[in-house]
Design an enzyme around this catalytic site. Structure first.
Site: not given
Length: 579
Positions: A470, A503
């Site tokens: 990630h 976002y």
């Protein structure tokens, strides 16, 4: 339904492999509830609570009407993904006989029962909200009409579109002893059709509503705005499945069409990858993506008009329980309400948002000089993502940049980031990229980009067995004077300019030597072999992240108790024990 020739699985026919339910295991004893269970929220039910907040945005009268419809489409989309992943995972646990309790003291069966209750209420409340939006859309000249109330001219326009565009795409699939129950693809809209032949026998067929065509069809020709009007022609729309249902006689000539009812299927899309046994991770992911479409059915939504006899056909032949069927007022598949947001009606949407470029990056055309001057923290979407794209493009073209290393997670179908990496490789720079193939629902995009990068000579790594990468890291190695300097970008968000505008994320641009050295060590760990356990500034999972967090708060605690409060947000996690 006397004489029906397709209600249950006829002798000699077969079910689809992905639609067969395994035998039910014997119920195991209920384990004791953990004493601290009351301190935890259930993960799945907490996600549904967040979905309720999305619905509240659709219900908020302060939001423009097309934005409210868009929030309904978002709710429909994330609910579908929730069933594909979270509900599917719980069903897999049940089939495997898992009786271990979650941290909040629930079994998988108990969680599934509560999910059904909460999710069904959400879906029904969403439709109530839509019914309240329709009059507001009407006031703005936008109408979603039922086919049965169309004017003669509108019906003629819809029927002409059906004959010229829709009919050639459709494939009716029969169900009888010679033809098995058809495979129903994931998140597809379908019509369950009942017809009667010339001998009076009733037969079942399925018609898939094409996903390649708009779901909401305009049924008015472009006309000038009426005098005294707002200057905007009216927009009248009709659902595609209603147009198909009204023209089924074209698909079943010589048959009497008795009834047709829409239904929508959601399948298990959670991929289990035995990475330790997989010799080629790229090939394994590609195969898993292909197999995903054949996952078991986890939800079927039907409208309130579907009779029990047809629901039974679906239940019997897709290997599902009655609890997997959700009966709702139309329309099904509210995610397609997103099509309304494409209408050119800016007054009915949020004002366009323009991200800003931080003052530290406005000084000139040299991003390297800007970063040498000071560290720069970007707060997206308020700060533009363009400086990151510009930095990478500049690095690809700068003759002093020797190497570029980057991690990529969710890239998107069109990527200026990857284009810059390809340009850098073409310019002779050393380029190494870790492409995380296990980014759920972005696997195919990532596989395509990984192949493009490899073809250009980029060193591509496809992730690590047992881990999902990630980290969002960009490392630029640049020759300056007699030495080199490392420029690093660390971020919480993906290298995707589209989602960076949507976002909330943070990104840091720095040439701090400790950060650069840690980034080099981390990339060596990701692309090669490394037993390194200590970093200068980085906390890296699963190496030193947890121990680093446990050690970090100590200086914040004074003699009379905590001097500050830490609030943690954690995504899906897996620990070997409680703690």
């Amino acid at each position: 339904m006397h004489g029906f020739k397709g209600g249950r699985v006829p002798k000699g026919s077969r079910r689809r492999t992905g639609d067969v339910s395994p035998p039910t295991r014997a119920r195991a004893p209920h384990p004791p509830v953990p004493p601290d269970a009351h301190q935890y929220f259930n993960r799945e039910l907490s996600v549904l609570s967040f979905f309720r907040r999305v619905l509240e945005e659709a219900q908020d009268e302060r939001n423009p009407v097309l934005e409210r419809a868009r929030f309904l489409s978002i709710l429909g989309s994330i609910l579908a993904e929730f069933f594909m992943v979270r509900v599917a995972g719980l069903k897999q646990q049940m089939l495997a006989g898992v009786v271990e309790l979650s941290t909040d003291g629930r079994t998988p069966a108990e969680v599934l029962l509560e999910i059904r209750q909460v999710a069904l209420e959400l879906m029904r409340d969403a439709r109530t909200c839509l019914q309240r939006l329709l009059p507001l859309l009407h006031d703005e000249g936008i109408d979603i009409l039922d086919y049965r109330v169309l004017t003669a001219a509108q019906r003629a326009a819809a029927d002409t579109y059906f004959e010229q565009v829709v009919f050639p795409v459709l494939t009716p699939l029969a169900f009888d002893p010679g033809r098995p129950f058809p495979y129903i693809s994931n998140v597809s809209m379908n019509l369950a059709v009942l017809v009667r032949d010339g001998e009076g026998q009733e037969r079942f067929a399925r018609v898939k509503v094409p996903q390649t065509l708009p779901r909401l069809l305009p049924v008015d020709r472009q006309e000038e705005a009426p005098e005294g009007g707002s200057g905007t022609p009216p927009t009248n729309l009709v659902w595609l499945e209603q147009v198909i249902a009204a023209n089924l006689s074209h698909l079943f000539p010589g048959m009497e069409v008795l009834e047709a009812h829409p239904f929508r299927v959601t399948r298990d899309a959670e991929m289990e990858i035995q990475q330790l046994e997989a010799e080629d991770l790229l090939e394994t992911i590609e195969r898993s993506v292909r197999e995903r479409r054949f996952g078991s059915v986890v939800r079927v939504t039907v409208d309130t008009g579907m009779p029990a006899t047809i629901r039974d056909i679906l239940t019997d032949n897709m290997g599902i329980e009655a609890s997997d069927i959700y009966t709702l007022d139309p329309p099904l598949g509210t995610s397609d309400l997103a099509e309304l947001h494409t209408l050119d009606r800016p007054a009915l949407k949020f004002p366009p948002f323009q991200s800003a470029v931080p003052p530290a990056l406005r000084a000139g055309d040299d991003p390297f000089a800007d970063i040498r001057r000071e560290d720069i923290l970007l707060h997206h979407p308020y700060d533009s993502f363009a400086p990151v794209v510009d930095l990478l493009r500049a690095a690809a073209r700068d003759p002093d940049v020797l190497a570029i290393k980057q991690t990529l997670y969710r890239i998107g179908p069109k990527s200026p980031v990857v284009e810059s990496l390809l340009e850098a490789a073409a310019n002779g720079k050393q380029v190494a990229v870790l492409v995380e193939l296990k980014a759920r629902f972005d696997e195919e995009n990532n596989i395509g980009w990984a192949r493009s990068l490899e073809e250009q000579g980029v060193h591509v790594v496809y992730g690590l067995p047992g881990l999902k990468i990630h980290s969002k890291i960009l490392l630029l190695v640049r020759k300056e004077g007699r030495g080199i300097r490392r420029y690093t970008h660390l971020a919480t968000g993906n290298y995707n300019p589209v989602t960076a505008h949507q976002y909330t994320d943070l990104g840091l641009l720095t040439c701090d030597e400790a950060f650069g050295a840690d980034a080099s060590d981390l990339f060596n760990f990701l692309t090669g072999y490394s037993a390194k356990r200590e970093f200068r500034r980085f906390l890296v999972a699963p190496i030193n992240l947890r121990t680093g967090f446990q050690a970090s708060p100590k200086p914040c605690i004074g003699p009379r108790g905590p001097a500050s409060k830490w609030i943690w947000w954690c995504g899906a996690r897996a620990f070997s024990g409680r703690g």
